[in-house]
Design an enzyme around this catalytic site. Structure first.
Site, short mmCIF file in Angstrom:
data_model
loop_
_atom_site.label_atom_id
_atom_site.label_comp_id
_atom_site.label_asym_id
_atom_site.label_seq_id
_atom_site.Cartn_x
_atom_site.Cartn_y
_atom_site.Cartn_z
N CYS A 1 -83.81 -4.85 0.96
CA CYS A 1 -82.44 -4.68 1.48
C CYS A 1 -81.52 -4.02 0.47
O CYS A 1 -80.43 -3.55 0.83
CB CYS A 1 -81.88 -6.02 1.92
SG CYS A 1 -82.84 -6.77 3.24
N HIS B 1 -74.16 -6.06 2.52
CA HIS B 1 -75.41 -6.01 3.28
C HIS B 1 -75.28 -6.95 4.49
O HIS B 1 -74.75 -8.06 4.37
CB HIS B 1 -76.56 -6.44 2.38
CG HIS B 1 -77.85 -6.60 3.11
ND1 HIS B 1 -78.35 -5.62 3.94
CD2 HIS B 1 -78.74 -7.63 3.15
CE1 HIS B 1 -79.49 -6.04 4.46
NE2 HIS B 1 -79.75 -7.25 3.99
N ASN C 1 -80.18 -7.25 10.91
CA ASN C 1 -80.46 -6.79 9.55
C ASN C 1 -81.46 -5.63 9.62
O ASN C 1 -82.63 -5.84 9.93
CB ASN C 1 -81.03 -7.96 8.74
CG ASN C 1 -81.31 -7.58 7.29
OD1 ASN C 1 -81.27 -6.41 6.93
ND2 ASN C 1 -81.62 -8.57 6.47
N1 COA Z 1 -83.53 -20.85 17.06
C1 COA Z 1 -83.31 -22.17 17.12
N2 COA Z 1 -83.54 -22.99 16.09
C2 COA Z 1 -84.01 -22.46 14.96
C3 COA Z 1 -84.26 -21.08 14.82
C4 COA Z 1 -84.01 -20.27 15.93
N3 COA Z 1 -84.22 -18.94 15.93
N4 COA Z 1 -84.73 -20.84 13.59
C5 COA Z 1 -84.76 -22.02 12.95
N5 COA Z 1 -84.33 -23.00 13.79
C6 COA Z 1 -84.20 -24.42 13.52
C7 COA Z 1 -85.12 -24.87 12.39
O1 COA Z 1 -86.41 -25.16 12.87
C8 COA Z 1 -84.39 -26.10 11.90
O2 COA Z 1 -84.69 -27.17 12.75
P1 COA Z 1 -84.87 -28.66 12.14
O3 COA Z 1 -83.54 -29.00 11.52
O4 COA Z 1 -85.22 -29.45 13.34
O5 COA Z 1 -85.97 -28.54 11.13
C9 COA Z 1 -82.92 -25.73 12.08
O6 COA Z 1 -82.89 -24.69 13.05
C10 COA Z 1 -82.28 -25.25 10.81
O7 COA Z 1 -83.16 -24.28 10.22
P2 COA Z 1 -82.84 -23.57 8.89
O8 COA Z 1 -83.97 -22.68 8.50
O9 COA Z 1 -82.38 -24.61 7.92
O10 COA Z 1 -81.60 -22.69 9.38
P3 COA Z 1 -80.57 -21.89 8.55
O11 COA Z 1 -79.23 -22.38 8.87
O12 COA Z 1 -80.97 -21.80 7.10
O13 COA Z 1 -80.72 -20.45 9.19
C11 COA Z 1 -81.66 -18.31 8.65
C12 COA Z 1 -81.94 -19.76 9.10
C13 COA Z 1 -82.98 -17.61 8.49
C14 COA Z 1 -80.84 -17.67 9.74
C15 COA Z 1 -80.87 -18.36 7.33
O14 COA Z 1 -81.49 -19.19 6.41
C16 COA Z 1 -80.70 -16.99 6.73
O15 COA Z 1 -80.04 -16.13 7.28
N6 COA Z 1 -81.23 -16.77 5.52
C17 COA Z 1 -81.12 -15.53 4.83
C18 COA Z 1 -82.01 -14.54 5.48
C19 COA Z 1 -81.82 -13.15 4.97
O16 COA Z 1 -80.73 -12.77 4.71
N7 COA Z 1 -82.90 -12.43 4.86
C20 COA Z 1 -82.92 -11.04 4.61
C21 COA Z 1 -82.98 -10.66 3.20
S1 COA Z 1 -81.42 -10.36 2.55
#
Ligand code: COA
Length: 329
Positions: free
Chosen positions: A116, A256, A286
């Site tokens: 990214c 980003h 993204n």
């Molecule tokens: N729909 C519904 N529920 C979902 C889900 C989806 N698409 N994805 C994950 N969940 C659930 C998980 O299973 C978890 O359930 P649980 O509490 O029962 O275990 C809950 O939602 C929370 O999951 P978590 O992974 O802690 O969510 P989060 O708030 O961290 O969001 C991302 C997940 C991936 C959106 C977030 O971590 C993120 O954006 N990270 C950075 C990613 C990024 O920027 N990547 C690119 C490189 S820069």
């Protein structure tokens, strides 16, 4: 003696037609529109559906438009840098394929893989060739076809990524406006949290790697999330300090587009006025190396010569950084 700066003298962008909406994703994985919008800010992303089309096809459209818009002949281009993690092939570099597709024959060309952060690393690299005085016209492209490495049964990643990109033309600045300074960083220990397991020399493609779904993005979202906010806030603060600026002096912050909560976290961490933050994640998700040029292109009509702009990014590697530039037209 004043330093010869490189200026952005034109920008173009492209996203494929097909819109992958949250409603459609609800049919593929156990998710829902409310969760996706509240946790990421994304409503839809564009997907390159055409069979046999790759990053070079999107980039060729972008570069064609850029050459026309800036009245530049392909023969004048001396260097093409393509920033991508989803190049057409492992080799040769996609930048070479793009040159072939648009008729650029007098340039050398190579790819930068900084996930990214690709576009910022490429922008800084390209600008150095102009600053050195050895090159007069450089194209820097940031584009990814993330749909080619996304597992559409993995709800943690398939909701985030989309396809698209943009490109800029760099030329010697005529009046002191251009790319002023960058703080770029890397930490390979972060690879643990965001990578593709197979397809490289460590784990060449095999029936086993395919069966194990190791040719898709692997991500531990929480670890990436925290590091992303800290890394972007830190490098923006450093580049501002080095150039004797405060956040109030900055006309536009271009972060980003990974997650709206990361963008808000960066703006809050910098105490930055949100009305001056470029955000279009709701439309494209993204697009990895594509997000920054897609934002700059969308805001181009609003930009004024001399506007102080700070771009910041974080991505796989880990790689991250911030670039300060003044808009040249
Ligand atoms: N729909 C519904 N529920 C979902 C889900 C989806 N698409 N994805 C994950 N969940 C659930 C998980 O299973 C978890 O359930 P649980 O509490 O029962 O275990 C809950 O939602 C929370 O999951 P978590 O992974 O802690 O969510 P989060 O708030 O961290 O969001 C991302 C997940 C991936 C959106 C977030 O971590 C993120 O954006 N990270 C950075 C990613 C990024 O920027 N990547 C690119 C490189 S820069």
């Amino acid at each position: 003696m004043n330093r010869q700066l490189a200026a952005i003298t034109g920008i173009e962008a492209y996203v494929p037609e097909y819109r992958l909406t949250n409603t459609e994703l609800e049919k593929l994985v156990d998710t829902n529109d409310e969760w996706i919008v509240s946790r990421t800010g994304i409503k839809e992303r564009r997907i390159l559906k055409d069979p046999g089309k790759a990053v070079s096809d999107m980039a060729a459209i972008i570069v064609d438009k850029l050459l026309k818009k800036t009245n530049t002949s392909p023969d004048e281009i001396e260097l093409v840098i393509c920033c991508t993690v989803t190049g057409d092939m492992v080799f040769p570099d996609t930048a070479n394929i793009i040159c072939d597709k648009v008729g650029i024959k007098n340039a050398f060309a190579f790819d930068i893989n900084a996930a990214c952060s690709g576009f910022l690393f490429g922008l800084t690299t390209g600008s150095k060739f102009i600053e050195a005085g050895t090159h007069k016209k450089v194209i820097v492209i940031g584009a990814d076809k993330m749909s080619s490495i996304i597992d559409y049964t993995d709800r943690a990643t398939c909701i985030i990524f989309g396809d698209g990109g943009g490109a800029v033309l760099l030329e010697p600045s005529k009046d002191g406006h251009g790319i002023v300074d960058s703080v770029l960083c890397g930490d390979g220990s972060g690879r643990e949290y965001l990578h593709m397991k197979a397809g490289g020399s460590l784990r060449p493609a095999s029936a086993e790697t395919v069966a194990n779904k190791e040719h898709y993005v692997y991500q531990e979202g929480k670890a990436v999330f925290k590091s992303a906010i800290n890394g972007m806030v830190d490098t923006v603060q450093k580049v501002l300090k080095r150039n004797h600026l405060t956040t109030a002096d900055v006309d536009w912050l271009v972060p980003h587009q990974a997650n709206i909560r990361i963008i808000n976290g960066v703006a809050d961490g910098l105490d930055f006025d949100k009305s001056k933050v470029m955000i279009n994640i709701e439309k494209y998700g993204n697009t990895t190396a594509g997000t920054l040029p897609l934002c700059l292109h969308e805001w181009e009509p609003k930009l004024k010569k001399g506007d102080k702009i700070v771009l910041t990014t974080f991505g796989g590697g880990f790689t991250w950084g911030a670039t300060y530039l003044t808009w040249a037209y």
